[in-house]
Design a protein around this motif. Sequence first.
Motif, PDB file in Angstrom:
ATOM      1  N   ARG A  40      23.797   8.099  23.794  1.00 55.15           N
ATOM      2  CA  ARG A  40      23.177   8.299  24.977  1.00 55.15           C
ATOM      3  C   ARG A  40      22.038   7.345  25.346  1.00 55.15           C
ATOM      4  O   ARG A  40      21.480   6.747  26.106  1.00 55.15           O
ATOM      5  CB  ARG A  40      22.786   9.949  25.070  1.00 55.15           C
ATOM      6  N   ARG A  41      21.270   7.362  24.204  1.00 56.72           N
ATOM      7  CA  ARG A  41      20.086   6.510  24.242  1.00 56.72           C
ATOM      8  C   ARG A  41      20.175   5.060  24.382  1.00 56.72           C
ATOM      9  O   ARG A  41      19.865   4.112  25.059  1.00 56.72           O
ATOM     10  CB  ARG A  41      19.115   6.740  23.065  1.00 56.72           C
ATOM     11  N   ARG A  42      21.221   4.629  23.648  1.00 56.46           N
ATOM     12  CA  ARG A  42      21.528   3.230  23.547  1.00 56.46           C
ATOM     13  C   ARG A  42      22.378   3.012  24.992  1.00 56.46           C
ATOM     14  O   ARG A  42      22.097   1.791  25.559  1.00 56.46           O
ATOM     15  CB  ARG A  42      22.917   2.966  22.673  1.00 56.46           C
ATOM     16  N   VAL A  43      23.065   3.887  25.398  1.00 62.86           N
ATOM     17  CA  VAL A  43      23.749   3.490  26.770  1.00 62.86           C
ATOM     18  C   VAL A  43      22.699   3.411  27.961  1.00 62.86           C
ATOM     19  O   VAL A  43      22.933   2.572  28.732  1.00 62.86           O
ATOM     20  CB  VAL A  43      24.807   4.660  27.314  1.00 62.86           C
ATOM     21  N   SER A  44      21.630   4.168  27.626  1.00 59.65           N
ATOM     22  CA  SER A  44      20.579   4.031  28.633  1.00 59.65           C
ATOM     23  C   SER A  44      19.879   2.618  28.600  1.00 59.65           C
ATOM     24  O   SER A  44      19.620   1.939  29.771  1.00 59.65           O
ATOM     25  CB  SER A  44      19.429   4.808  28.772  1.00 59.65           C
ATOM     26  N   ILE A  45      19.523   2.202  27.500  1.00 57.26           N
ATOM     27  CA  ILE A  45      18.998   0.895  27.429  1.00 57.26           C
ATOM     28  C   ILE A  45      19.897  -0.257  27.753  1.00 57.26           C
ATOM     29  O   ILE A  45      19.694  -0.994  28.651  1.00 57.26           O
ATOM     30  CB  ILE A  45      18.749   0.470  25.703  1.00 57.26           C
ATOM     31  N   GLN A  46      21.286  -0.318  27.408  1.00 63.04           N
ATOM     32  CA  GLN A  46      22.243  -1.265  27.762  1.00 63.04           C
ATOM     33  C   GLN A  46      22.513  -1.137  29.148  1.00 63.04           C
ATOM     34  O   GLN A  46      22.641  -2.116  29.982  1.00 63.04           O
ATOM     35  CB  GLN A  46      23.512  -0.903  27.107  1.00 63.04           C
ATOM     36  N   MET A  47      22.523   0.166  29.614  1.00 60.57           N
ATOM     37  CA  MET A  47      22.931   0.268  31.369  1.00 60.57           C
ATOM     38  C   MET A  47      21.730  -0.259  32.233  1.00 60.57           C
ATOM     39  O   MET A  47      21.839  -1.241  33.167  1.00 60.57           O
ATOM     40  CB  MET A  47      23.233   1.377  31.735  1.00 60.57           C
ATOM     41  N   ALA A  48      20.311  -0.271  31.525  1.00 69.88           N
ATOM     42  CA  ALA A  48      19.166  -0.677  32.250  1.00 69.88           C
ATOM     43  C   ALA A  48      19.232  -2.026  32.100  1.00 69.88           C
ATOM     44  O   ALA A  48      18.694  -2.999  33.012  1.00 69.88           O
ATOM     45  CB  ALA A  48      18.024  -0.021  31.699  1.00 69.88           C
ATOM     46  N   SER A  49      19.480  -2.743  31.024  1.00 65.44           N
ATOM     47  CA  SER A  49      19.593  -4.225  30.673  1.00 65.44           C
ATOM     48  C   SER A  49      20.574  -4.663  31.940  1.00 65.44           C
ATOM     49  O   SER A  49      20.180  -5.764  32.486  1.00 65.44           O
ATOM     50  CB  SER A  49      19.843  -4.346  29.394  1.00 65.44           C
ATOM     51  N   SER A  50      21.527  -3.787  31.959  1.00 62.33           N
ATOM     52  CA  SER A  50      22.795  -4.835  32.962  1.00 62.33           C
ATOM     53  C   SER A  50      22.356  -4.633  34.424  1.00 62.33           C
ATOM     54  O   SER A  50      22.591  -5.586  35.015  1.00 62.33           O
ATOM     55  CB  SER A  50      23.822  -3.856  32.496  1.00 62.33           C
ATOM     56  N   PRO A  86      16.640  -4.485  39.055  1.00 56.49           N
ATOM     57  CA  PRO A  86      15.626  -4.186  38.471  1.00 56.49           C
ATOM     58  C   PRO A  86      14.973  -2.865  38.806  1.00 56.49           C
ATOM     59  O   PRO A  86      14.468  -2.262  37.788  1.00 56.49           O
ATOM     60  CB  PRO A  86      14.900  -5.217  38.273  1.00 56.49           C
ATOM     61  N   GLU A  87      14.610  -2.321  39.961  1.00 57.35           N
ATOM     62  CA  GLU A  87      13.824  -1.125  40.428  1.00 57.35           C
ATOM     63  C   GLU A  87      15.026  -0.065  39.672  1.00 57.35           C
ATOM     64  O   GLU A  87      14.241   1.049  39.278  1.00 57.35           O
ATOM     65  CB  GLU A  87      13.996  -1.116  41.629  1.00 57.35           C
ATOM     66  N   ARG A  88      16.068   0.042  39.979  1.00 55.13           N
ATOM     67  CA  ARG A  88      16.958   1.058  39.268  1.00 55.13           C
ATOM     68  C   ARG A  88      17.114   1.030  37.859  1.00 55.13           C
ATOM     69  O   ARG A  88      16.859   2.157  37.349  1.00 55.13           O
ATOM     70  CB  ARG A  88      18.700   0.716  39.762  1.00 55.13           C
ATOM     71  N   ALA A  89      16.858  -0.114  37.340  1.00 58.29           N
ATOM     72  CA  ALA A  89      16.743  -0.006  35.633  1.00 58.29           C
ATOM     73  C   ALA A  89      15.411   0.437  35.360  1.00 58.29           C
ATOM     74  O   ALA A  89      15.555   1.097  34.283  1.00 58.29           O
ATOM     75  CB  ALA A  89      16.895  -1.638  35.315  1.00 58.29           C
ATOM     76  N   LEU A  90      14.268   0.062  35.878  1.00 55.55           N
ATOM     77  CA  LEU A  90      12.980   0.675  35.506  1.00 55.55           C
ATOM     78  C   LEU A  90      13.127   2.332  35.743  1.00 55.55           C
ATOM     79  O   LEU A  90      12.581   2.862  34.863  1.00 55.55           O
ATOM     80  CB  LEU A  90      11.973   0.088  36.503  1.00 55.55           C
ATOM     81  N   GLU A  91      13.531   2.765  36.777  1.00 56.01           N
ATOM     82  CA  GLU A  91      13.838   4.313  36.943  1.00 56.01           C
ATOM     83  C   GLU A  91      14.465   4.822  35.757  1.00 56.01           C
ATOM     84  O   GLU A  91      14.011   5.808  35.229  1.00 56.01           O
ATOM     85  CB  GLU A  91      14.504   4.522  38.084  1.00 56.01           C
ATOM     86  N   MET A  92      15.626   4.145  35.277  1.00 59.60           N
ATOM     87  CA  MET A  92      16.629   4.656  34.382  1.00 59.60           C
ATOM     88  C   MET A  92      15.616   4.729  32.754  1.00 59.60           C
ATOM     89  O   MET A  92      15.647   5.814  32.215  1.00 59.60           O
ATOM     90  CB  MET A  92      17.879   3.610  34.213  1.00 59.60           C
ATOM     91  N   ILE A  93      14.957   3.699  32.766  1.00 57.06           N
ATOM     92  CA  ILE A  93      13.942   3.657  31.509  1.00 57.06           C
ATOM     93  C   ILE A  93      13.068   4.482  31.506  1.00 57.06           C
ATOM     94  O   ILE A  93      12.947   5.299  30.517  1.00 57.06           O
ATOM     95  CB  ILE A  93      13.383   2.180  31.519  1.00 57.06           C
ATOM     96  N   LYS A  94      12.501   4.756  32.716  1.00 61.55           N
ATOM     97  CA  LYS A  94      11.334   5.915  32.568  1.00 61.55           C
ATOM     98  C   LYS A  94      12.067   7.330  32.498  1.00 61.55           C
ATOM     99  O   LYS A  94      11.421   8.032  31.501  1.00 61.55           O
ATOM    100  CB  LYS A  94      10.536   5.868  34.060  1.00 61.55           C
TER     101      LYS A  94
END
Length: 166
Positions: free
Chosen positions: A77-87, A94-102
């Motif tokens: 679950r943690r890895r998918v968040s990192i990978q999806m945010a990167s994608s 990138p705004e959506r990615a930053l939201e996911m990271i937070k």
Amino acid sequence: MATEAWEARVAALWERLDELGRDEFVQAMIDLAAECGPDDPLALFEVGGAHDSTGYTEAAVGYYGRAIAAGLSGVRRRRVSIQMASSLRETGHPERALEMIKEERARGSDAYDDALAMCEALTLAKLGRDREGLSVALIALAPHLPRYQRSTVNYARGLVGDAPIG
């Protein structure tokens, strides 16, 4: 449903990534995933990763989202968040990615904290917020230094106008 034997076969396929063509690799992962059923979160995660690692980044986002919706948990679950945010970052979101990271950072702390910080730093840079990105990267690096940890964190915070510690 994914089993230990299935996961061993997935790991063996990942070891062959560089020797297989990208389409052959993705198809092999899709074939393995089909053994688990269409909504198995681990299978969806692995197919997403196969797409991501072979340049099919937009397709990867869809698989990652389905894996989360299917209940992916634990370290994946943690890895998918990192990978999806990167994608998301690399496909123009990138705004959506930053939201996911937070959101992921708020879920807790684990061995992937530095990877999450790396993803956050790159996302901030993509958004033109280079000083914030550098600050995040330096704060993640600080605990790994043999000395100067406190100074590094203070300088990093100073980059974004935060008051130094103590």
